[in-house]
Design an enzyme around this catalytic site. Structure first.
Site, mmCIF file in Angstrom:
data_model
loop_
_atom_site.group_PDB
_atom_site.id
_atom_site.type_symbol
_atom_site.label_atom_id
_atom_site.label_comp_id
_atom_site.label_asym_id
_atom_site.label_seq_id
_atom_site.Cartn_x
_atom_site.Cartn_y
_atom_site.Cartn_z
ATOM 1 N N GLU A 32 0.090 8.802 -1.555
ATOM 2 C CA GLU A 32 -0.199 7.709 -0.605
ATOM 3 C C GLU A 32 -1.113 6.743 -1.339
ATOM 4 O OE1 GLU A 32 1.087 7.368 2.343
ATOM 5 O OE2 GLU A 32 1.846 9.344 2.869
ATOM 6 N N CYS A 40 -6.329 0.634 3.118
ATOM 7 C CA CYS A 40 -5.129 0.621 2.273
ATOM 8 C C CYS A 40 -4.033 -0.264 2.848
ATOM 9 C CB CYS A 40 -4.605 2.028 2.060
ATOM 10 S SG CYS A 40 -4.162 2.856 3.594
#
Ligand code: NAD
Length: 465
Positions: free
Chosen positions: A219, A253
């Protein structure tokens, strides 16, 4: 549990061995009831320690407690609730209908725990990015070692205490420490590695995993663009864009990195962003550490030196490591801000006339983790969605593509591989094992020797199947 904080050279091997020792017996005994009980125990300890969690995040990142509730605690609790109520369905073997050649057989897909998994997490959501994958790993029946970031020590220590309180040490261990601890753990033959962090470290994790052929979920981050169309609701766009930059001071993010805005709406969007920051920007968390603060100040300075107009929408507080949302207009390709993941409250505004220019720019850059479009017109949304590749697409919102329990979350290309959350997370931590049972398969009719009759039958199969 004191030993978990001891980064002695062989502690990673000890952690792994302790959890791996129970692998077979867990396969027998870690059923639906036990998994639900583990998730409930985690939930109880989190609810009971809400104030301590708020205080740890305040200490590590200067985060307001309400924001910690919203962006750390709530996503974990909803991940737990979602998994607990659906687990019986996710765990159930699924029937697969026979294809023609498989007539006379019965097929099922059985989700099987992978075994012992490693979860490596970053600092920006230091609790949630440890525990959300842990929920999926436990739901899938695994044991886990969790390594939080060394950059958020208060949260890391609290996490170790809460996990030790809620879950047995032969099921989950928290390993505290820095890069050397992560590297020692990566030496071990885990059954899966779930890494959240930067693309640069993601490469190292994948290299280390290759040694044991351990599957990885990565991720990662990157530059998530926003496109504001000519017909967009600008008050709405400003509300979501500023929220994505104020939340955790833009160290998110899936946060909006930069904004492409239709040239005809540039001035209006700018005014809407200024007004919205005045409304939302009262209590911004701080930049994680002096190094990141200096990096962001240097990015803005580099843009200014190369001719951009840089406007802070509020007062900066360098001593407190706090930055206001800062607009950058006149960005050029030679500026570092055009290529580096910003991961902070700087916000380049880039005007465009033709959406195809934007599509071309997005496609020329590494694939983003998220991409956001603000538009009333479906045409622009469809154009961008079908002509670009990104981990996810959000329309008339930002950040929330991360949080939907029934949507897989993950990146593509440079922004990562594999998926998290809900059933997708459960499957990430499961081996989907086919079990094929024969009850009346006619296939032995075409086994050797290949006499004339068998050859005719095979010929018919080639023609008809
Ligand atoms: P990072 O990659 O520096 O660190 C992440 C973890 O890796 C930490 O636990 C760290 O100890 C460990 N690590 C660091 N160097 C290592 C090495 N050489 N070998 C093994 N392990 C090592 O990331 P960060 O700075 O903590 O987080 C910021 C990055 O994470 C940004 O790029 C951001 O976009 C990304 N991110 C992605 C997601 C997502 O869900 N896709 C979520 C949050 C953050």
């Amino acid at each position: 549990m004191k030993d978990i904080t001891n980064p002695a050279p062989d502690f990673a091997a000890l952690h792994f061995a302790a959890l791996a020792a129970g692998r077979d017996s867990r396969r027998q005994s870690f059923g639906l009831r036990e998994r639900r009980a583990a998730l409930s125990a985690l939930e109880r300890v989190l609810r009971a320690n809400r104030a301590a969690i708020g205080a740890a995040l305040r200490a590590d990142l200067g985060r307001p407690e309400a924001e910690t509730d919203l962006v750390e605690l709530l996503p974990i609790l909803s991940e737990i609730g979602h998994a607990r109520s659906r687990l019986h369905r996710w765990m159930r073997p699924r029937r697969a209908a026979p294809t023609l050649a498989m007539l006379g057989t019965f097929a099922r897909v059985m989700p099987e725990a992978k075994g012992v998994v490693l979860i490596l997490a970053p600092w920006n959501f230091p609790l949630m990015l440890c525990l959300a994958p842990l929920v999926s790993a436990l739901a899938a029946g695994n044991a886990a070692v969790v390594k939080p970031s060394e950059m958020t020590p208060a949260t890391g220590e609290l996490l170790a205490r809460l996990v030790a309180e809620a879950l047995p040490a032969d099921l989950v261990r928290v390993a505290l420490g820095g890069v050397e601890v992560a590297q020692a753990l990566l030496e071990q033959p885990f059954d899966h590695i779930f890494f959240t962090g930067s693309p640069a470290v993601g490469r190292k994790v994948m290299l280390a995993a290759a040694r044991h052929l351990t599957p990885v979920t990565l991720e990662l981050g990157g530059k998530s663009p926003v496109i504001v169309g000519p017909d967009a609701d600008l008050a709405q766009a400003a509300r979501w864009i500023i929220w994505g930059k104020v939340m955790n001071a833009g160290q998110v993010c899936v946060g909006p990195d930069h904004v492409f805005v239709h040239a005809s709406r540039m001035a209006e969007l700018r005014a809407a962003l200024v007004a919205e920051f005045a409304r939302q920007g009262g209590d911004i968390p701080r930049i994680a550490n002096p190094r990141h603060h200096a990096r962001l100040v240097a990015l803005a300075q580099d843009a200014a030196d190369k001719g951009a107009t840089v406007t802070a929408l509020g007062a900066d507080d360098p001593a407190g490591l706090r930055l206001a949302v800062t607009l950058i207009e006149g960005q050029g390709p030679e500026m570092a801000v055009a290529t580096e993941e910003i991961f902070g409250p700087l916000l380049p505004l880039i005007p465009y006339d033709d959406p195809m220019q934007v599509v071309a720019q997005i496609n020329a850059a590494p694939k983003p983790l998220a991409l956001y479009v603000f538009a009333r017109d479906r045409g622009l949304v469809d154009l961008v969605t079908s002509r670009t590749s990104s981990g996810s697409v959000g329309v008339n919102l930002t950040v929330m593509t991360f949080s939907h329990g029934n949507l897989p979350f993950g990146g593509v290309g440079n922004s990562g591989m594999g998926a998290a959350h809900g059933q997708a997370g459960f499957e990430t931590f499961s081996h989907l094992k086919p079990v094929l049972r024969n009850w009346a398969s006619p296939l032995p009719l075409v086994f050797p020797p290949y006499g004339a009759r068998v050859r005719r039958l095979i010929g018919a199969m080639v023609r008809w199947l």
